[in-house]
Every structure is written in C-alpha cells, then in structure tokens.
Motif scaffolding. Sequence first.
Motif, PDB file in Angstrom:
ATOM      1  N   SER A 157      31.336  52.811  42.292  1.00 41.22           N
ATOM      2  CA  SER A 157      31.452  53.104  43.719  1.00 41.22           C
ATOM      3  C   SER A 157      32.508  52.253  44.424  1.00 41.22           C
ATOM      4  CB  SER A 157      30.097  52.900  44.406  1.00 41.22           C
ATOM      5  OG  SER A 157      29.639  51.565  44.218  1.00 41.22           O
ATOM      6  N   ILE A 158      32.586  50.967  44.075  1.00 38.95           N
ATOM      7  CA  ILE A 158      33.530  50.088  44.781  1.00 38.95           C
ATOM      8  C   ILE A 158      34.621  49.534  43.874  1.00 38.95           C
ATOM      9  CG2 ILE A 158      31.779  49.443  46.468  1.00 38.95           C
ATOM     10  CD1 ILE A 158      31.552  46.737  45.017  1.00 38.95           C
ATOM     11  N   GLY A 159      34.518  49.791  42.577  1.00 40.76           N
ATOM     12  CA  GLY A 159      35.519  49.264  41.659  1.00 40.76           C
ATOM     13  C   GLY A 159      35.207  47.829  41.294  1.00 40.76           C
ATOM     14  N   TYR A 160      36.223  46.973  41.265  1.00 41.36           N
ATOM     15  CA  TYR A 160      36.049  45.580  40.860  1.00 41.36           C
ATOM     16  C   TYR A 160      35.759  44.690  42.061  1.00 41.36           C
ATOM     17  CZ  TYR A 160      38.094  46.950  36.386  1.00 41.36           C
ATOM     18  OH  TYR A 160      38.340  47.545  35.185  1.00 41.36           O
ATOM     19  N   SER A 161      34.781  43.788  41.931  1.00 39.79           N
ATOM     20  CA  SER A 161      34.483  42.823  42.984  1.00 39.79           C
ATOM     21  C   SER A 161      34.598  41.409  42.426  1.00 39.79           C
ATOM     22  CB  SER A 161      33.071  43.041  43.540  1.00 39.79           C
ATOM     23  OG  SER A 161      32.099  42.916  42.516  1.00 39.79           O
ATOM     24  N   ASN A 162      35.224  40.539  43.173  1.00 40.24           N
ATOM     25  CA  ASN A 162      35.482  39.170  42.741  1.00 40.24           C
ATOM     26  C   ASN A 162      34.187  38.364  42.781  1.00 40.24           C
ATOM     27  OD1 ASN A 162      36.424  36.559  42.321  1.00 40.24           O
ATOM     28  ND2 ASN A 162      38.276  36.875  43.526  1.00 40.24           N
ATOM     29  N   GLN A 163      33.812  37.754  41.650  1.00 37.25           N
ATOM     30  CA  GLN A 163      32.574  36.980  41.549  1.00 37.25           C
ATOM     31  C   GLN A 163      32.825  35.504  41.260  1.00 37.25           C
ATOM     32  OE1 GLN A 163      29.341  38.591  41.856  1.00 37.25           O
ATOM     33  NE2 GLN A 163      30.760  40.124  42.685  1.00 37.25           N
ATOM     34  N   TRP A 164      34.077  35.098  41.252  1.00 37.00           N
ATOM     35  CA  TRP A 164      34.397  33.726  40.832  1.00 37.00           C
ATOM     36  C   TRP A 164      33.712  32.684  41.706  1.00 37.00           C
ATOM     37  CZ3 TRP A 164      36.031  31.972  36.440  1.00 37.00           C
ATOM     38  CH2 TRP A 164      36.619  30.709  36.323  1.00 37.00           C
ATOM     39  N   ASP A 165      33.639  32.942  42.998  1.00 33.12           N
ATOM     40  CA  ASP A 165      33.010  31.981  43.905  1.00 33.12           C
ATOM     41  C   ASP A 165      31.494  32.144  43.966  1.00 33.12           C
ATOM     42  OD1 ASP A 165      35.454  30.862  44.584  1.00 33.12           O
ATOM     43  OD2 ASP A 165      35.784  32.279  46.227  1.00 33.12           O
ATOM     44  N   VAL A 166      30.977  33.144  43.263  1.00 33.30           N
ATOM     45  CA  VAL A 166      29.539  33.396  43.250  1.00 33.30           C
ATOM     46  C   VAL A 166      28.870  32.731  42.049  1.00 33.30           C
ATOM     47  CG1 VAL A 166      27.752  35.183  43.164  1.00 33.30           C
ATOM     48  CG2 VAL A 166      29.865  35.575  44.472  1.00 33.30           C
ATOM     49  N   ILE A 167      29.536  32.799  40.904  1.00 32.40           N
ATOM     50  CA  ILE A 167      28.940  32.260  39.684  1.00 32.40           C
ATOM     51  C   ILE A 167      29.048  30.736  39.669  1.00 32.40           C
ATOM     52  CG2 ILE A 167      29.428  34.358  38.393  1.00 32.40           C
ATOM     53  CD1 ILE A 167      31.783  32.983  37.091  1.00 32.40           C
ATOM     54  N   THR A 168      28.236  30.098  38.829  1.00 32.60           N
ATOM     55  CA  THR A 168      28.194  28.629  38.777  1.00 32.60           C
ATOM     56  C   THR A 168      29.402  28.085  38.018  1.00 32.60           C
ATOM     57  OG1 THR A 168      26.976  28.539  36.686  1.00 32.60           O
ATOM     58  CG2 THR A 168      25.679  28.752  38.722  1.00 32.60           C
ATOM     59  N   VAL A 169      29.587  26.779  38.129  1.00 33.53           N
ATOM     60  CA  VAL A 169      30.678  26.114  37.411  1.00 33.53           C
ATOM     61  C   VAL A 169      30.502  26.288  35.905  1.00 33.53           C
ATOM     62  CG1 VAL A 169      31.731  23.879  36.904  1.00 33.53           C
ATOM     63  CG2 VAL A 169      31.077  24.443  39.253  1.00 33.53           C
ATOM     64  N   ASN A 170      29.275  26.205  35.436  1.00 32.87           N
ATOM     65  CA  ASN A 170      29.033  26.384  34.007  1.00 32.87           C
ATOM     66  C   ASN A 170      29.354  27.811  33.558  1.00 32.87           C
ATOM     67  OD1 ASN A 170      28.228  23.743  33.583  1.00 32.87           O
ATOM     68  ND2 ASN A 170      26.047  24.184  33.893  1.00 32.87           N
ATOM     69  N   GLU A 171      29.014  28.779  34.391  1.00 33.78           N
ATOM     70  CA  GLU A 171      29.314  30.172  34.044  1.00 33.78           C
ATOM     71  C   GLU A 171      30.813  30.433  34.005  1.00 33.78           C
ATOM     72  OE1 GLU A 171      25.766  33.035  35.588  1.00 33.78           O
ATOM     73  OE2 GLU A 171      26.795  31.881  37.154  1.00 33.78           O
ATOM     74  N   ARG A 172      31.560  29.680  34.777  1.00 34.62           N
ATOM     75  CA  ARG A 172      33.014  29.863  34.787  1.00 34.62           C
ATOM     76  C   ARG A 172      33.672  29.383  33.497  1.00 34.62           C
ATOM     77  NH1 ARG A 172      34.779  27.376  40.673  1.00 34.62           N
ATOM     78  NH2 ARG A 172      33.643  28.862  42.005  1.00 34.62           N
ATOM     79  N   TYR A 173      33.007  28.498  32.785  1.00 32.82           N
ATOM     80  CA  TYR A 173      33.619  27.876  31.609  1.00 32.82           C
ATOM     81  C   TYR A 173      33.683  28.872  30.450  1.00 32.82           C
ATOM     82  CZ  TYR A 173      34.723  24.413  28.031  1.00 32.82           C
ATOM     83  OH  TYR A 173      35.333  23.709  27.020  1.00 32.82           O
ATOM     84  N   ARG A 174      34.854  29.429  30.204  1.00 35.07           N
ATOM     85  CA  ARG A 174      35.081  30.352  29.097  1.00 35.07           C
ATOM     86  C   ARG A 174      36.402  29.989  28.443  1.00 35.07           C
ATOM     87  NH1 ARG A 174      30.240  33.631  28.959  1.00 35.07           N
ATOM     88  NH2 ARG A 174      29.341  32.953  30.945  1.00 35.07           N
ATOM     89  N   ARG A 175      36.370  29.772  27.146  1.00 37.23           N
ATOM     90  CA  ARG A 175      37.554  29.476  26.352  1.00 37.23           C
ATOM     91  C   ARG A 175      37.512  30.351  25.106  1.00 37.23           C
ATOM     92  NH1 ARG A 175      37.597  26.919  30.416  1.00 37.23           N
ATOM     93  NH2 ARG A 175      38.198  24.735  30.792  1.00 37.23           N
ATOM     94  N   ILE A 176      38.639  30.816  24.693  1.00 38.52           N
ATOM     95  CA  ILE A 176      38.675  31.578  23.453  1.00 38.52           C
ATOM     96  C   ILE A 176      40.017  31.364  22.758  1.00 38.52           C
ATOM     97  CG2 ILE A 176      39.523  33.723  24.531  1.00 38.52           C
ATOM     98  CD1 ILE A 176      37.635  35.197  22.488  1.00 38.52           C
ATOM     99  N   THR A 177      39.960  31.206  21.450  1.00 37.18           N
ATOM    100  CA  THR A 177      41.158  31.114  20.627  1.00 37.18           C
ATOM    101  C   THR A 177      41.191  32.320  19.706  1.00 37.18           C
ATOM    102  OG1 THR A 177      41.175  28.693  20.679  1.00 37.18           O
ATOM    103  CG2 THR A 177      42.421  29.756  18.916  1.00 37.18           C
ATOM    104  N   VAL A 178      42.222  33.129  19.844  1.00 39.61           N
ATOM    105  CA  VAL A 178      42.386  34.345  19.044  1.00 39.61           C
ATOM    106  C   VAL A 178      43.305  34.023  17.874  1.00 39.61           C
ATOM    107  CG1 VAL A 178      43.186  36.748  19.065  1.00 39.61           C
ATOM    108  CG2 VAL A 178      42.080  35.770  21.098  1.00 39.61           C
ATOM    109  N   LYS A 179      42.866  34.347  16.649  1.00 35.98           N
ATOM    110  CA  LYS A 179      43.585  33.924  15.457  1.00 35.98           C
ATOM    111  C   LYS A 179      44.158  35.103  14.681  1.00 35.98           C
ATOM    112  CE  LYS A 179      40.472  29.941  15.100  1.00 35.98           C
ATOM    113  NZ  LYS A 179      39.550  29.175  14.230  1.00 35.98           N
ATOM    114  N   LYS A 180      45.174  34.795  13.905  1.00 37.66           N
ATOM    115  CA  LYS A 180      45.870  35.825  13.127  1.00 37.66           C
ATOM    116  C   LYS A 180      44.958  36.508  12.118  1.00 37.66           C
ATOM    117  CE  LYS A 180      49.941  36.501  10.146  1.00 37.66           C
ATOM    118  NZ  LYS A 180      50.998  35.829   9.377  1.00 37.66           N
ATOM    119  N   ASP A 181      43.930  35.792  11.623  1.00 37.61           N
ATOM    120  CA  ASP A 181      43.049  36.355  10.598  1.00 37.61           C
ATOM    121  C   ASP A 181      41.943  37.227  11.184  1.00 37.61           C
ATOM    122  OD1 ASP A 181      41.394  34.484  11.742  1.00 37.61           O
ATOM    123  OD2 ASP A 181      40.866  33.474   9.876  1.00 37.61           O
TER     124      ASP A 181
END
Length: 262
Positions: A157-181
């Motif tokens: 109905s509304i498309g994308y809504s920004n949640q960055w200021d809604v979620i907690t600091v811990n929820e914001r923590y996302r890291r990923i390493t993408v590898k050739k294999d």
Amino acid sequence: MRIVYYLPITLLLFIAIAIVPGCKKKGIDITDVTFVNRLNEEITLDLYDNGEDYATNGNLQDRIIVPANDKIVLPGENFKSGVTYYIDWYSEDYYHSNWFNDDYPVDGNRVRIQPKPGNNTYYFEPAYKGNGRKAFLKGSGTQTSWIAVGAYLYSSSIGYSNQWDVITVNERYRRITVKKDFTAEYTRKDADGNIQTSNLLFLVQQSEVPYIEFQNADGSIGGNMTGGKLPVSTVTDYSSNATDTVMALFPDNEYIFMMVRQ
C-alpha cells in the motif's frame, strides 16, 4: 604461474599443413580438454587444482588467453584422472564470467570440472553475464565486506518505509562478507548485544542488476542481496546497477537493510 597465449586453432592448423604438406592426419585424442569461447571478445581462463586455491586466487596453475570466437585445446595428460579442477573465466570488464554456484546447477557445472575421455569440452557462453561479480567481488577480488546503514519495511500500500530510527542499536548491527566460494559470513547482534555469526550459501543470479540469493538448508530461498529497487516512500520503476550499495534481506528478520561496501 604461467600466462599462456595460444594461437587460434585455425591459424595453428594452417601452419601445420603448410609445414608438413604430405603428412598423415593424426587421429583425435579423446583425452584432450577443449575450451570453446563463444563470445565476441577475448576471455581469460584461470585454472586451479582445488577449491581452496580457486576461492583465494592462490597457486594458479595456468592463465590462458582465449581469443574471441575461438577455442584452445589442452593435452589430456595435463589433467589427472578423477581429480576435480576449478576454472575461473571472465571478460576484461568481468561482465561475462562463470561465477555461479555449482551446488545449484541449471545446465551443468560451470566452475568445477572433472574431465573424462570423450566428455571434456567446456563452453564460454554469452548468456553467462551480469553485474554480480563486479559488485560482490569487485571483479578480480575474492570477497567484499558490507555494513548496514539503513533499514526499511515494505508494504504493497505505501511501498518502502524507513525504519532506521525505529529499530534498536543492536538491530542495526548487520555485517556480511561475501566470498568467491559462494559462502557469506553474516554477523549481527541479539537483543542483549551479543554477536551472532552465521555462514550462508548463496546462488548468483545472472542479471543486469547485481543479485545473489541466500539458500536455506532445504534449498528454499532465505533472502537476498540486490541492487534492485531503491527504497523510497513509494515504489518506483527505478532500478540500480550500482556496485557499492545494495539492499539485503537476511534469513532472520523482515527488514530490508541498505548495505554499503567497505
């Protein structure tokens, strides 16, 4: 490591005939391994003895330049019986390549090969293309690391809504390493701030938009990372082939994270 420039097959045949006009035609050796380039551009072929070397670009056995619309033939004696080899081929701009996870074959293996007499011809196809390798390996690399800088939810109905200021600091923590294999190391924090790490398998989609899909243990799709549609207040038709910013949907939540490459 040797870099080998092979003369086109047609030229080699012409030279052989010119030098030995009266010689008897030699029979075809069914153990020879043939690589056929069906693209209208030169391709670089890297050959590795094992998966670890392929994943790290280490101990390169051979680097061979294959001319456009031509082929090269390697003696069968170069390959040990029953051994799985890894090949890595790519165009100069890495738009065409065989970077595709053989654990989820569509039309046969592309990276892992095990040449057998009478079944040892491999093709560089024009259809093997896309911007995934540019984004997730920076072309010639072995891995890239990404961190979250935004989070969104999507509704029809509304498309994308920004949640960055809604979620907690811990929820914001996302890291990923993408590898050739075709594995990715995904780290996040739980509600108490403890680091959690998962190893994800992924499938590379060959598309203009950089796009990989995470695979669950049962073979179902467990999320993705994609250039895709950018998050705005309403859904747009604008898509991005940018290789330094992607959107990620991870297996453990419903947020779509904006990730930037480090």
